[in-house]
Design a protein around this motif. Structure first.
Motif, mmCIF file in Angstrom:
data_model
loop_
_atom_site.group_PDB
_atom_site.id
_atom_site.type_symbol
_atom_site.label_atom_id
_atom_site.label_comp_id
_atom_site.label_asym_id
_atom_site.label_seq_id
_atom_site.Cartn_x
_atom_site.Cartn_y
_atom_site.Cartn_z
ATOM 1 N N ALA A 104 85.260 -101.534 -84.763
ATOM 2 C CA ALA A 104 84.349 -100.397 -84.656
ATOM 3 C C ALA A 104 83.268 -100.704 -83.631
ATOM 4 O O ALA A 104 82.663 -101.788 -83.648
ATOM 5 N N VAL A 105 83.044 -99.751 -82.734
ATOM 6 C CA VAL A 105 82.006 -99.893 -81.717
ATOM 7 C C VAL A 105 81.173 -98.624 -81.671
ATOM 8 O O VAL A 105 81.615 -97.548 -82.096
ATOM 9 N N LEU A 106 79.967 -98.753 -81.151
ATOM 10 C CA LEU A 106 79.210 -97.584 -80.723
ATOM 11 C C LEU A 106 79.595 -97.344 -79.272
ATOM 12 O O LEU A 106 79.369 -98.200 -78.412
ATOM 13 N N LEU A 107 80.213 -96.217 -79.016
ATOM 14 C CA LEU A 107 80.644 -95.840 -77.671
ATOM 15 C C LEU A 107 79.699 -94.764 -77.165
ATOM 16 O O LEU A 107 79.441 -93.783 -77.865
ATOM 17 N N PHE A 108 79.178 -94.953 -75.954
ATOM 18 C CA PHE A 108 78.343 -93.892 -75.390
ATOM 19 C C PHE A 108 78.486 -93.848 -73.873
ATOM 20 O O PHE A 108 78.848 -94.835 -73.228
ATOM 21 N N ASP A 109 78.233 -92.666 -73.329
ATOM 22 C CA ASP A 109 78.290 -92.425 -71.888
ATOM 23 C C ASP A 109 76.907 -92.046 -71.391
ATOM 24 O O ASP A 109 76.182 -91.284 -72.050
ATOM 25 N N ILE A 110 76.577 -92.544 -70.213
ATOM 26 C CA ILE A 110 75.301 -92.208 -69.577
ATOM 27 C C ILE A 110 75.564 -91.708 -68.164
ATOM 28 O O ILE A 110 76.630 -91.939 -67.587
ATOM 29 N N GLU A 111 74.586 -91.011 -67.614
ATOM 30 C CA GLU A 111 74.679 -90.602 -66.224
ATOM 31 C C GLU A 111 74.706 -91.833 -65.325
ATOM 32 O O GLU A 111 73.912 -92.761 -65.499
ATOM 33 N N ARG A 112 75.625 -91.829 -64.382
ATOM 34 C CA ARG A 112 75.654 -92.904 -63.390
ATOM 35 C C ARG A 112 74.400 -92.805 -62.515
ATOM 36 O O ARG A 112 74.057 -91.711 -62.045
ATOM 37 N N PRO A 113 73.704 -93.908 -62.280
ATOM 38 C CA PRO A 113 72.582 -93.867 -61.338
ATOM 39 C C PRO A 113 73.080 -93.493 -59.941
ATOM 40 O O PRO A 113 73.934 -94.178 -59.374
ATOM 41 N N MET A 114 72.571 -92.382 -59.413
ATOM 42 C CA MET A 114 73.025 -91.875 -58.121
ATOM 43 C C MET A 114 71.863 -91.281 -57.356
ATOM 44 O O MET A 114 70.800 -91.002 -57.918
ATOM 45 N N GLY A 115 72.089 -91.058 -56.063
ATOM 46 C CA GLY A 115 71.147 -90.299 -55.269
ATOM 47 C C GLY A 115 71.098 -88.861 -55.755
ATOM 48 O O GLY A 115 72.006 -88.390 -56.443
ATOM 49 N N MET A 116 70.042 -88.144 -55.375
ATOM 50 C CA MET A 116 69.844 -86.802 -55.898
ATOM 51 C C MET A 116 70.998 -85.844 -55.600
ATOM 52 O O MET A 116 71.398 -85.077 -56.485
ATOM 53 N N PRO A 117 71.596 -85.852 -54.404
ATOM 54 C CA PRO A 117 72.735 -84.940 -54.200
ATOM 55 C C PRO A 117 73.875 -85.212 -55.176
ATOM 56 O O PRO A 117 74.447 -84.284 -55.755
#
Length: 253
Positions: A203-216
């Motif tokens: 069992a894991v805690l799985l989560f997704d985050i926004e990839r760090p990217m430039g504004m466009p």
């Protein structure tokens, strides 16, 4: 819904999904890769995410809340019960989930049952999805890929069998074994495959985050996620989640 209506809905969802994958995995994926502020590698260094260690350190309370849920493990939904699209990679009841966030939508019922995990996740920048992912003994998830480079995935190990060589995930050609209290980030647009060849539960805690990217890139990625939220891929899953919550709530009464 009639059988004909359901058939049409399923056909439409498959067509939308096929077109969406072609779009997300084509020039848009290349564009998002070019906008990334972190390496475009299968597995990513935890140090790229300054907040990660504070989150990881809270794993004991996350596990306590998970353990309370596992007392009623049979009542937890299989992943494909919530998201029918997952039936292409899992058809049995050995991949259980407990949803906390879905494409930016907070699942209030799940967060009420797991308040400390929810409080920890609320501090995560750019959180998109989060759930407990529970694999039964002998479970294998075949090779598959995520749809957007705009998200980065993380696992925090909460309950892990003692045999790391028999319970692992392979991302592209990189093997990652879970550890209780361990954390790793990866790009799920790379082909990945999962094995639990033990007699225990993982069992894991799985989560997704926004990839760090430039504004466009960030703007394009957010527009893609917003579009995805308007499709059956998300809306059907949300309806299934709400229906399961009602059944579970009634059973708890």
């Amino acid at each position: 819904m009639s059988a004909d209506g359901k058939g049409f809905s399923d056909l439409r969802r498959k067509k939308i999904k096929k077109v969406g994958k072609r779009l997300f995995r084509g020039s848009l994926m290349d564009f998002l890769s070019s906008q990334s502020k972190i390496p475009d590698t299968p597995v990513l260094d935890n140090a790229l995410f300054p907040w990660a260690e504070n989150l990881r350190a809270q794993w004991p309370v996350m596990r306590d809340e998970l353990d309370a849920l596992l007392e009623r493990r049979a009542a937890l939904p299989s992943f494909q019960e919530i998201s029918p699209d997952q039936a292409r990679i899992s058809t049995d009841d050995q991949w259980k989930t407990f949803m906390l966030w879905g494409f930016g939508t907070r699942m209030d019922f799940g967060c009420e049952l797991c308040p400390q995990t929810a409080a920890a996740l609320e501090q995560v920048p750019g959180l998109s999805n989060a759930f407990f992912s529970i694999l039964g003994p002998g479970k294998h998830i075949p090779r598959h890929r995520g749809v957007t480079k705009g998200l980065v995935r993380c696992h925090i190990g909460l309950r892990v069998p003692d045999s790391p060589e028999r319970c692992l995930i392979q991302v592209d050609d990189v093997d990652c074994a879970w550890e209780e209290g361990g954390m790793f980030f990866f790009d799920d647009t790379y082909p990945h495959e999962v094995w639990n060849e033990t007699d225990g539960y993982r069992a894991v805690l799985l989560f997704d985050i926004e990839r760090p990217m430039g504004m466009p890139g960030k703007a394009v990625s957010r527009a893609m996620i917003a579009a995805l939220r308007r499709t059956g891929y998300f809306r059907d899953a949300l309806a299934n989640q709400r229906a399961w919550e009602e059944r579970y709530r009634a059973a708890m009464a």
